[in-house]
Design a protein around this motif. Structure first.
Motif, mmCIF file in Angstrom:
data_model
loop_
_atom_site.group_PDB
_atom_site.id
_atom_site.type_symbol
_atom_site.label_atom_id
_atom_site.label_comp_id
_atom_site.label_asym_id
_atom_site.label_seq_id
_atom_site.Cartn_x
_atom_site.Cartn_y
_atom_site.Cartn_z
ATOM 1 N N PRO A 160 0.814 -1.196 0.123
ATOM 2 C CA PRO A 160 -0.126 -0.098 0.038
ATOM 3 C C PRO A 160 0.840 1.292 0.257
ATOM 4 O O PRO A 160 2.000 1.141 0.469
ATOM 5 N N PRO A 161 0.146 2.439 -0.475
ATOM 6 C CA PRO A 161 -1.132 2.548 -0.949
ATOM 7 C C PRO A 161 -1.092 2.185 -2.444
ATOM 8 O O PRO A 161 -0.078 1.977 -3.242
ATOM 9 N N ASP A 166 4.297 0.184 -7.654
ATOM 10 C CA ASP A 166 5.258 0.323 -9.075
ATOM 11 C C ASP A 166 4.357 -0.252 -10.206
ATOM 12 O O ASP A 166 4.369 0.181 -11.201
ATOM 13 N N THR A 167 3.617 -1.440 -9.890
ATOM 14 C CA THR A 167 2.741 -1.893 -11.102
ATOM 15 C C THR A 167 1.787 -0.904 -11.494
ATOM 16 O O THR A 167 1.573 -0.714 -12.971
ATOM 17 N N VAL A 168 1.251 -0.272 -10.643
ATOM 18 C CA VAL A 168 0.264 0.503 -11.149
ATOM 19 C C VAL A 168 0.833 1.634 -11.921
ATOM 20 O O VAL A 168 0.141 2.295 -13.004
ATOM 21 N N ARG A 169 1.896 2.495 -11.248
ATOM 22 C CA ARG A 169 2.367 3.375 -11.908
ATOM 23 C C ARG A 169 2.999 3.120 -13.322
ATOM 24 O O ARG A 169 2.740 3.861 -14.117
ATOM 25 N N MET A 170 3.480 1.859 -13.448
ATOM 26 C CA MET A 170 4.041 1.559 -14.619
ATOM 27 C C MET A 170 3.108 1.414 -15.751
ATOM 28 O O MET A 170 3.265 1.850 -16.934
ATOM 29 N N ILE A 171 1.819 0.725 -15.417
ATOM 30 C CA ILE A 171 0.617 0.334 -16.350
ATOM 31 C C ILE A 171 -0.041 1.571 -16.555
ATOM 32 O O ILE A 171 -0.411 1.882 -17.844
ATOM 33 N N PHE A 172 -0.394 2.286 -15.539
ATOM 34 C CA PHE A 172 -1.319 3.334 -15.767
ATOM 35 C C PHE A 172 -1.098 4.709 -15.524
ATOM 36 O O PHE A 172 -1.797 5.533 -16.138
ATOM 37 N N ALA A 201 6.854 -5.918 -13.266
ATOM 38 C CA ALA A 201 7.950 -5.233 -13.806
ATOM 39 C C ALA A 201 9.173 -6.226 -14.387
ATOM 40 O O ALA A 201 9.497 -5.716 -15.665
ATOM 41 N N ASP A 202 9.299 -7.115 -13.785
ATOM 42 C CA ASP A 202 10.377 -8.176 -14.270
ATOM 43 C C ASP A 202 9.764 -8.527 -15.544
ATOM 44 O O ASP A 202 10.674 -8.998 -16.454
ATOM 45 N N THR A 203 8.529 -8.773 -15.656
ATOM 46 C CA THR A 203 8.142 -9.450 -16.889
ATOM 47 C C THR A 203 8.165 -8.334 -18.016
ATOM 48 O O THR A 203 8.386 -8.693 -19.097
#
Length: 377
Positions: A160-161, A166-172, A201-203
């Motif tokens: 959180p949050p 990082d995944t949310v920032r990276m994709i959206f 992110a690794d993927t």
């Protein structure tokens, strides 16, 4: 209605209610539930000693919205034949469904094809230009580290949050224009190979590596075209996955960790391909040794292999260790999506849908029930 007819109707109604109440009390005492409605299935047939009604009854929990959330599609195969196929409202056999993290297993399969081609090497440092400066600790990260989620790169998968993950920032949000660039810029948090950290992110880094093996162009259109040509020739056409549709970021990098689409039937065909260790219609499309790598417990998390989950005790395991076979493996997506393979029972089960954290327990219970219907061997 005269008084006599009214009295007779009332007595019949009371009798019906009483019989119903007695039946429900008896069923509750016996732990029984009404049999599943077979008419809801597009395909339904038994296998061996397991009847169609048994399969439908075992799968019924997947369609209990309170217990399991909204199931969009359910497909079960045994020996490559569809035994059961059922869809949620507005969904059908031609509907392309978003993979979420099931895409990671597709990406790992594509990496395996490139390793077989000699374009990439499993235990060599990943050829990422941003890590090539002398003394950069990221230069020690191998392809194997990325596949087994042990890159050591700083990463927060889901907060959180959540909005800062990082995944949310990276994709959206701020990383979405160049997702691989966002991932590759992260600093080292742990020595490569020392710690399991689940990381979309690794993927994304793997997706970028593949694209740069296929083209030297930095143009987004050419990067997309090169990857689509490779996927079409090496995976889509040989396996008959006509619906496979990946998404790309603005730089032309495939979003290989979360954003692919397929029909439920094609997800099942992909699972059957892995169950057969990379063989399709007598042709070895993917090395059997690569499938063995993908389904072998990794050193830092026995519940995770090479971009697939394994039915063993370990960190964050979304399967059910201790039930079913230890040889079960699965591609698992956010919100309770499952592409589950049981080699010991010759099963492939696809469940696509949306479930919250509590409801995912209900999904798992139904999957275990379905698996354990069938004998091993």
């Amino acid at each position: 209605m005269n008084s006599k007819k009214w009295l007779a109707a009332s007595v019949l109604l009371l009798l019906a209610l009483a019989v119903g109440a007695l039946w429900h009390r008896h069923a509750g005492a016996q732990g029984e539930t009404p049999p599943a409605d077979l008419s809801r299935y597009r395909t339904l047939q038994g296998s061996g000693s397991i009847g169609a009604q048994q399969i439908a009854d075992a799968a019924e929990g997947l369609f209990d919205e309170d217990a399991a959330g909204a199931t969009q599609a359910f497909v079960m195969m045994r020996d490559g034949q569809i035994l059961a196929e059922r869809y949620g409202e507005g969904i059908g056999p031609q509907t392309k469904l978003l993979s979420r993290s099931i895409a990671k297993t597709v990406t790992a399969t594509l990496i395996g094809l490139m390793v077989s081609d000699g374009r990439l090497a499993l235990d060599s440092p990943a050829p990422v230009p941003a890590w090539s400066q002398p003394g950069d600790p990221r230069g020690a990260i191998t392809l194997s580290n990325l596949l087994q989620m042990t890159s050591g790169l700083e990463h927060s998968e889901d907060g959180p949050p959540l909005y800062e993950a990082d995944t949310v920032r990276m994709i959206f949000t701020d990383g979405s224009a160049d997702m691989a660039g966002f991932a590759e810029a992260k600093p080292i948090a742990h020595p490569p190979g020392s710690q399991f950290t689940y990381s979309t992110a690794d993927t994304m880094i793997l997706s970028d590596l593949m694209t740069r093996m296929l083209t030297t162009s930095g143009e987004a259109d050419q990067r997309r075209a090169a990857m689509m040509e490779f996927i079409g020739g090496r995976l889509t056409t040989p396996l008959g996955l006509a619906s496979l549709t990946p998404e790309f970021d603005r730089r032309g990098t495939m979003i290989g960790g979360a954003m692919m689409y397929m029909t439920a039937g094609d997800y099942a065909r992909f699972g059957e391909f892995l169950r057969n260790k990379g063989r399709v219609k007598g042709h070895q499309v993917l090395s059997a040794r690569w499938v063995e790598f993908m389904t072998t417990p990794s050193p830092r998390n026995p519940a995770y292999g090479g971009h697939v989950w394994l039915n063993r005790e370990g960190k964050e395991n979304p399967l059910f260790p201790g039930r079913g076979s230890r040889r079960i493996f699965a591609a698992v997506g956010h919100h309770g999506q499952y592409l589950l393979v049981d080699p010991t029972r010759r099963l492939v089960i696809v469940r696509m849908g949306i479930s919250n954290v509590v409801q995912r327990e209900g999904v798992r219970r139904s999957l275990v029930r379905l698996v354990e219907l069938f004998p091993q061997g």
